[in-house]
Design an enzyme around this catalytic site. Structure first.
Site, PDB file in Angstrom:
ATOM      1  N   HIS A 185       2.333  -1.655  -6.694  1.00 40.84           N
ATOM      2  CA  HIS A 185       1.267  -2.614  -6.406  1.00 40.84           C
ATOM      3  C   HIS A 185       0.975  -2.735  -4.911  1.00 40.84           C
ATOM      4  O   HIS A 185       0.098  -3.495  -4.506  1.00 40.84           O
ATOM      5  CB  HIS A 185       1.648  -3.984  -6.983  1.00 40.84           C
ATOM      6  CG  HIS A 185       0.511  -4.939  -7.097  1.00 40.84           C
ATOM      7  ND1 HIS A 185       0.418  -6.085  -6.340  1.00 40.84           N
ATOM      8  CD2 HIS A 185      -0.593  -4.913  -7.859  1.00 40.84           C
ATOM      9  CE1 HIS A 185      -0.697  -6.734  -6.642  1.00 40.84           C
ATOM     10  NE2 HIS A 185      -1.336  -6.038  -7.560  1.00 40.84           N
ATOM     11  N   LYS A 187      -0.513  -1.906  -1.224  1.00 40.62           N
ATOM     12  CA  LYS A 187      -1.777  -1.368  -0.710  1.00 40.62           C
ATOM     13  C   LYS A 187      -1.523  -1.071   0.761  1.00 40.62           C
ATOM     14  O   LYS A 187      -2.031  -1.747   1.644  1.00 40.62           O
ATOM     15  CB  LYS A 187      -2.916  -2.382  -0.863  1.00 40.62           C
ATOM     16  CG  LYS A 187      -3.197  -2.849  -2.312  1.00 40.62           C
ATOM     17  CD  LYS A 187      -2.448  -4.066  -2.669  1.00 40.62           C
ATOM     18  CE  LYS A 187      -2.915  -4.732  -3.936  1.00 40.62           C
ATOM     19  NZ  LYS A 187      -3.022  -3.966  -5.128  1.00 40.62           N
ATOM     20  N   ASP A 192       2.380   7.896  11.640  1.00 40.53           N
ATOM     21  CA  ASP A 192       2.934   8.402  12.911  1.00 40.53           C
ATOM     22  C   ASP A 192       4.005   7.518  13.546  1.00 40.53           C
ATOM     23  O   ASP A 192       4.065   7.388  14.784  1.00 40.53           O
ATOM     24  CB  ASP A 192       1.802   8.608  13.919  1.00 40.53           C
ATOM     25  CG  ASP A 192       0.924   9.795  13.576  1.00 40.53           C
ATOM     26  OD1 ASP A 192       1.287  10.566  12.666  1.00 40.53           O
ATOM     27  OD2 ASP A 192      -0.132   9.955  14.219  1.00 40.53           O
TER      28      ASP A 192
END
Length: 284
Positions: A185, A187, A192
């Site tokens: 779930h 996001k 880098d």
């Protein structure tokens, strides 16, 4: 129940744009502490069942920016009825935060895609879904110039109509579907060893253009390293067969999904009621 207990409440049901979603998950305490990320106030998100990313920010400046966004919605201005928040950057003891709200700030266009375009070493993404075309194109560009791009997406959303995971795979990007009970779930994005993206917003058209969402881009190497380590832990737990195939969210593909008491694929059938789990029982 809360709306009955608390007289002070507001809902986007009153909005002329109620077809969009108030998808934020942020909390402000005493004008000082801000908690935000992908986790809903639900048992599955707060118990450790689903995979989420959350950040706690001790900053009156960040809390103030979020408070203005909250107050707009509390007054009934949801979705495209909101005005854009003027301030978006916070420097917190050397940690730089850039804050974005949907749909006003166009976070994918103005933050995520530029971040992908300037990546030099790697982009790691644990996410519920990717359906946005321009974000997909930016990830493919990064892959083509030699950036290590790895993505974990939720198993259920691998079957979503507009999912871009097949296109990403065809372009040479390594994409795994998670194969554990519960949802991927998050996001999030890690870039880098420097940048971490956390928020409520899926990499989708609706997240960019319709829903009430928030996103924070954190520039801090220690935080990026923490999330990178956890991403690689998740990545290594998932068998490489799921680089090619899509795990079913309920059934023998997803570990624990037939005994967790949860309807993981939202078909109205739980555990051994589901035909995919019945097949396992028959084999026993």
């Amino acid at each position: 129940a809360l709306t009955k207990l608390l007289s002070d409440n507001s809902s986007d049901l009153i909005s002329p744009e109620a077809g969009a979603i108030m998808h934020n998950k942020f909390y402000i305490f005493d004008d000082q502490i801000l908690i935000t990320g992908s986790s809903n106030l639900s048992h599955t998100d707060m118990s450790g069942f689903n995979t989420n990313s959350i950040v706690v920010i001790n900053s009156s400046e960040a809390a103030s920016i979020y408070k203005r966004e909250f107050e707009q919605m509390y007054r009934g201005n949801f979705h495209n009825l909101k005005s854009r928040t003027a301030e978006s950057s916070v420097n917190l003891s050397g940690t730089k935060l850039k804050i974005f709200f949907s749909p006003q700030d166009k976070a994918l266009q103005n933050a995520v895609i530029p971040l992908a375009d300037k990546a030099q070493k790697y982009i790691y993404i644990p996410t519920f879904l990717i359906t946005d075309t321009k974000t997909t194109e930016a990830l493919i560009r990064a892959k083509n110039r030699g950036v290590d791009v790895k993505i974990i997406i939720d198993a259920l959303n691998a079957s979503a109509k507009y999912s871009k995971h097949s296109l990403l795979r065809k372009s040479g990007i390594l994409v795994k579907t998670e194969n554990y009970a519960g949802k991927m779930h998050s996001k999030s994005m890690i870039v880098d060893d420097k940048y971490t993206v956390i928020g409520s917003m899926n990499f989708s058209y609706s997240g960019e253009n319709k829903n009430d969402e928030n996103m924070v881009i954190i520039e801090n190497r220690e935080i990026a390293g923490f999330y990178k380590k956890f991403f690689l832990y998740q990545w290594n737990r998932i068998d490489n067969k799921w680089l090619k195939y899509n795990a079913r969210s309920e059934g023998k593909d997803s570990i624990g999904s037939c005994t967790d008491g949860i309807d993981n694929n939202y078909d109205g059938l739980t555990d051994m009621e589901d035909s995919a789990c019945k097949t396992i029982r028959d084999q026993w």
